[in-house]
Write a protein that holds these residues in place. Structure first.
Motif, PDB file in Angstrom:
ATOM      1  N   LEU A 219       0.828  -1.210   0.000  1.00  0.00           N
ATOM      2  CA  LEU A 219       0.000   0.000   0.000  1.00  0.00           C
ATOM      3  C   LEU A 219       0.863   1.262   0.000  1.00  0.00           C
ATOM      4  N   MET A 220       1.956   1.233   0.751  1.00  0.00           N
ATOM      5  CA  MET A 220       2.847   2.394   0.803  1.00  0.00           C
ATOM      6  C   MET A 220       3.541   2.614  -0.543  1.00  0.00           C
ATOM      7  N   PHE A 221       3.863   1.519  -1.234  1.00  0.00           N
ATOM      8  CA  PHE A 221       4.464   1.661  -2.570  1.00  0.00           C
ATOM      9  C   PHE A 221       3.453   2.249  -3.554  1.00  0.00           C
ATOM     10  N   ILE A 222       2.198   1.823  -3.451  1.00  0.00           N
ATOM     11  CA  ILE A 222       1.152   2.378  -4.316  1.00  0.00           C
ATOM     12  C   ILE A 222       1.007   3.885  -4.060  1.00  0.00           C
ATOM     13  N   LYS A 223       1.047   4.280  -2.801  1.00  0.00           N
ATOM     14  CA  LYS A 223       0.962   5.705  -2.478  1.00  0.00           C
ATOM     15  C   LYS A 223       2.149   6.472  -3.068  1.00  0.00           C
ATOM     16  N   GLU A 224       3.321   5.849  -3.044  1.00  0.00           N
ATOM     17  CA  GLU A 224       4.525   6.501  -3.561  1.00  0.00           C
ATOM     18  C   GLU A 224       4.499   6.584  -5.094  1.00  0.00           C
ATOM     19  N   LEU A 225       4.162   5.491  -5.737  1.00  0.00           N
ATOM     20  CA  LEU A 225       4.182   5.430  -7.205  1.00  0.00           C
ATOM     21  C   LEU A 225       3.040   6.228  -7.838  1.00  0.00           C
ATOM     22  N   GLN A 226       1.888   6.261  -7.167  1.00  0.00           N
ATOM     23  CA  GLN A 226       0.682   6.896  -7.722  1.00  0.00           C
ATOM     24  C   GLN A 226       0.371   6.337  -9.123  1.00  0.00           C
ATOM     25  N   PRO A 227       0.178   5.033  -9.229  1.00  0.00           N
ATOM     26  CA  PRO A 227      -0.117   4.439 -10.536  1.00  0.00           C
ATOM     27  C   PRO A 227      -1.520   4.797 -10.999  1.00  0.00           C
ATOM     28  N   HIS A 228      -1.763   4.642 -12.295  1.00  0.00           N
ATOM     29  CA  HIS A 228      -3.091   4.891 -12.850  1.00  0.00           C
ATOM     30  C   HIS A 228      -3.998   3.679 -12.643  1.00  0.00           C
ATOM     31  N   MET A 229      -3.380   2.508 -12.525  1.00  0.00           N
ATOM     32  CA  MET A 229      -4.130   1.257 -12.360  1.00  0.00           C
ATOM     33  C   MET A 229      -3.453   0.420 -11.275  1.00  0.00           C
ATOM     34  N   VAL A 230      -4.256  -0.368 -10.574  1.00  0.00           N
ATOM     35  CA  VAL A 230      -3.706  -1.353  -9.629  1.00  0.00           C
ATOM     36  C   VAL A 230      -4.475  -2.654  -9.814  1.00  0.00           C
ATOM     37  N   GLY A 231      -3.764  -3.704 -10.171  1.00  0.00           N
ATOM     38  CA  GLY A 231      -4.398  -5.007 -10.344  1.00  0.00           C
ATOM     39  C   GLY A 231      -4.073  -5.931  -9.194  1.00  0.00           C
ATOM     40  N   ILE A 232      -5.090  -6.296  -8.409  1.00  0.00           N
ATOM     41  CA  ILE A 232      -4.872  -7.283  -7.355  1.00  0.00           C
ATOM     42  C   ILE A 232      -5.903  -8.404  -7.500  1.00  0.00           C
ATOM     43  N   GLY A 233      -5.508  -9.574  -7.106  1.00  0.00           N
ATOM     44  CA  GLY A 233      -6.415 -10.717  -7.112  1.00  0.00           C
ATOM     45  C   GLY A 233      -5.879 -11.762  -6.168  1.00  0.00           C
ATOM     46  N   PRO A 234      -6.706 -12.693  -5.755  1.00  0.00           N
ATOM     47  CA  PRO A 234      -6.236 -13.719  -4.821  1.00  0.00           C
ATOM     48  C   PRO A 234      -5.194 -14.625  -5.458  1.00  0.00           C
ATOM     49  N   PHE A 235      -4.188 -14.993  -4.689  1.00  0.00           N
ATOM     50  CA  PHE A 235      -3.252 -16.024  -5.129  1.00  0.00           C
ATOM     51  C   PHE A 235      -4.014 -17.341  -5.263  1.00  0.00           C
ATOM     52  N   ILE A 236      -3.866 -17.990  -6.417  1.00  0.00           N
ATOM     53  CA  ILE A 236      -4.459 -19.310  -6.632  1.00  0.00           C
ATOM     54  C   ILE A 236      -3.344 -20.246  -7.077  1.00  0.00           C
ATOM     55  N   PRO A 237      -3.123 -21.361  -6.372  1.00  0.00           N
ATOM     56  CA  PRO A 237      -2.011 -22.249  -6.739  1.00  0.00           C
ATOM     57  C   PRO A 237      -2.228 -22.879  -8.113  1.00  0.00           C
ATOM     58  N   GLN A 238      -1.126 -23.176  -8.785  1.00  0.00           N
ATOM     59  CA  GLN A 238      -1.169 -23.911 -10.043  1.00  0.00           C
ATOM     60  C   GLN A 238      -0.467 -25.254  -9.809  1.00  0.00           C
ATOM     61  N   GLN A 239      -1.099 -26.321 -10.265  1.00  0.00           N
ATOM     62  CA  GLN A 239      -0.692 -27.675  -9.859  1.00  0.00           C
ATOM     63  C   GLN A 239       0.715 -28.083 -10.305  1.00  0.00           C
ATOM     64  N   ASP A 240       1.263 -27.422 -11.318  1.00  0.00           N
ATOM     65  CA  ASP A 240       2.576 -27.810 -11.830  1.00  0.00           C
ATOM     66  C   ASP A 240       3.674 -26.845 -11.408  1.00  0.00           C
ATOM     67  N   THR A 241       3.479 -26.164 -10.276  1.00  0.00           N
ATOM     68  CA  THR A 241       4.488 -25.230  -9.756  1.00  0.00           C
ATOM     69  C   THR A 241       4.921 -25.669  -8.360  1.00  0.00           C
ATOM     70  N   PRO A 242       6.045 -25.107  -7.870  1.00  0.00           N
ATOM     71  CA  PRO A 242       6.484 -25.425  -6.500  1.00  0.00           C
ATOM     72  C   PRO A 242       5.468 -25.026  -5.431  1.00  0.00           C
ATOM     73  N   PHE A 243       4.551 -24.122  -5.756  1.00  0.00           N
ATOM     74  CA  PHE A 243       3.541 -23.673  -4.796  1.00  0.00           C
ATOM     75  C   PHE A 243       2.211 -24.422  -4.935  1.00  0.00           C
ATOM     76  N   ALA A 244       2.246 -25.567  -5.587  1.00  0.00           N
ATOM     77  CA  ALA A 244       1.010 -26.312  -5.892  1.00  0.00           C
ATOM     78  C   ALA A 244       0.158 -26.593  -4.658  1.00  0.00           C
ATOM     79  N   LYS A 245       0.795 -26.865  -3.543  1.00  0.00           N
ATOM     80  CA  LYS A 245       0.049 -27.260  -2.343  1.00  0.00           C
ATOM     81  C   LYS A 245      -0.152 -26.115  -1.354  1.00  0.00           C
ATOM     82  N   GLU A 246       0.200 -24.913  -1.756  1.00  0.00           N
ATOM     83  CA  GLU A 246       0.004 -23.749  -0.884  1.00  0.00           C
ATOM     84  C   GLU A 246      -1.486 -23.374  -0.835  1.00  0.00           C
ATOM     85  N   THR A 247      -1.864 -22.689   0.221  1.00  0.00           N
ATOM     86  CA  THR A 247      -3.258 -22.270   0.400  1.00  0.00           C
ATOM     87  C   THR A 247      -3.558 -21.039  -0.449  1.00  0.00           C
TER      88      THR A 247
END
Length: 347
Positions: A219-247
């Motif tokens: 949030l502090m970086f967003i305040k500093e950068l003052q971007p025109h757009m901010v894209g956020i979304g929930p992390f969703i694991p992908q089965q063929d990555t090292p994070f496959a079993k993460e929540t």
């Protein structure tokens, strides 16, 4: 009046949030308080953009990537990824379909694919700019040197999306291979802004080892950068990555952050992302009600949709462009919002 209501009003008035205020809102279990947070964010968005939701046509044109980010399904070392590249002609066909459906912003998104040299990117951008002079062209193709960004801009690109992913150095290293650095990622964003792009940053919510401290740094970086757009979304694991079993990240946390971003950076263009719609059937509608004002239906050819697997169970992979477009319009109308087909520039 509850003290949390006063706190939210204060954040709205000051367009800033303290570490303590952030902690209060992210740990609050009072549904009335969270409803008030979303309502305040929605009021701010409506005050600037009315009840309009801007629509962007997403074209996922390559799923080759030279990087090996641990969370991403199209990472270099994922041998199970079914790779593809769209030709310039195929990309222009997507734009033609999109233009006829009313899209006036095209988002070209892909992995960092060495095949798409600066010359090739400029040729594609220039062709779209010549054919559709009234449209905005957004690129989302990762980290480049400033000279490359300048060339794309001169060719006709207006906007650039580059999620910073996390503003915390240690967390960044945990998510990325050692050859990538947060310092370079941030420098790219500053370079893009200096060149004259409308710039978008962003992060995943609930990524492994993320804490409220790291989120506050975002949030502090967003305040500093003052971007025109901010894209956020929930992390969703992908089965063929090292994070496959993460929540996976949660919709509730993502919605709170959308609202907070709207309050501290009121004019921002804020998408209700596909990932949000993937994690909950009404995720995108709830995102709009929490302060978002952009949706990005897919214009990619149906035969490649399922191959762009950044994460598992991605929605709308079987829909034709027109289905995505009109489905989105109906969804937004169902909650009292109007999908508009202009470029949807930052106000």
């Amino acid at each position: 009046m509850k003290k949390e209501f006063e706190l939210i009003t204060q954040i709205r008035e000051n367009q800033s949030i303290s570490r303590e205020q952030f902690e209060t809102l992210m740990t609050c279990e009072d549904a009335q308080v969270i409803d008030f947070l979303h309502q305040q964010a929605r009021e701010v968005a409506d005050g600037i953009y009315e009840n309009k939701v801007y629509i962007r046509g997403l074209i996922e044109f390559t799923n080759y990537c030279k990087n090996d980010c641990l969370y991403c399904g199209i990472r270099r070392s994922n041998a199970k990824a079914n790779r593809y590249r769209l030709t310039k002609e195929e990309i222009l066909d997507c734009c033609k379909v999109g233009y006829e459906l009313g899209f006036r912003t095209f988002v070209l998104q892909g992995g960092e694919d060495p095949y798409f040299t600066d010359d090739r990117i400029c040729e594609i951008v220039s062709a779209i700019r010549t054919t559709y002079p009234d449209c905005a062209i957004t690129l989302s193709i990762g980290e480049k040197e400033k000279e490359s960004y300048e060339r794309y801009y001169k060719a006709g690109a207006n906007r650039y999306l580059l999620r910073h992913e996390t503003a915390d150095e240690a967390h960044y290293q945990y998510l990325h291979p050692k050859e990538l650095s947060l310092a370079h990622r941030k420098q790219c964003l500053w370079d893009l802004k200096e060149i004259g792009y409308q710039v978008g940053c962003g992060f995943m919510v609930g990524s492994p080892h993320q804490t409220r401290d790291t989120l506050y740094e975002d949030l502090m970086f967003i305040k500093e950068l003052q971007p025109h757009m901010v894209g956020i979304g929930p992390f969703i694991p992908q089965q063929d990555t090292p994070f496959a079993k993460e929540t996976a990240g949660t919709m509730e946390e993502t919605l709170r952050l959308l609202s907070i971003i709207r309050l501290i950076h009121p004019h921002v263009l804020l998408p209700a992302t596909t990932a949000l719609g993937t994690i909950h059937p009404l995720g995108r509608e709830k995102g709009i009600q929490a302060g978002a004002n952009v949706v990005m239906p897919n214009l990619s050819p149906v035969e490649v949709r399922d191959k762009y697997k950044l994460y598992d169970n991605k929605i709308c992979t079987g829909d034709e462009a027109a289905e995505c477009r009109f489905c989105m319009q109906r969804r937004m109308e169902s909650i009292g919002y109007e999908v508009v087909t202009d470029r949807g520039d930052f106000k």
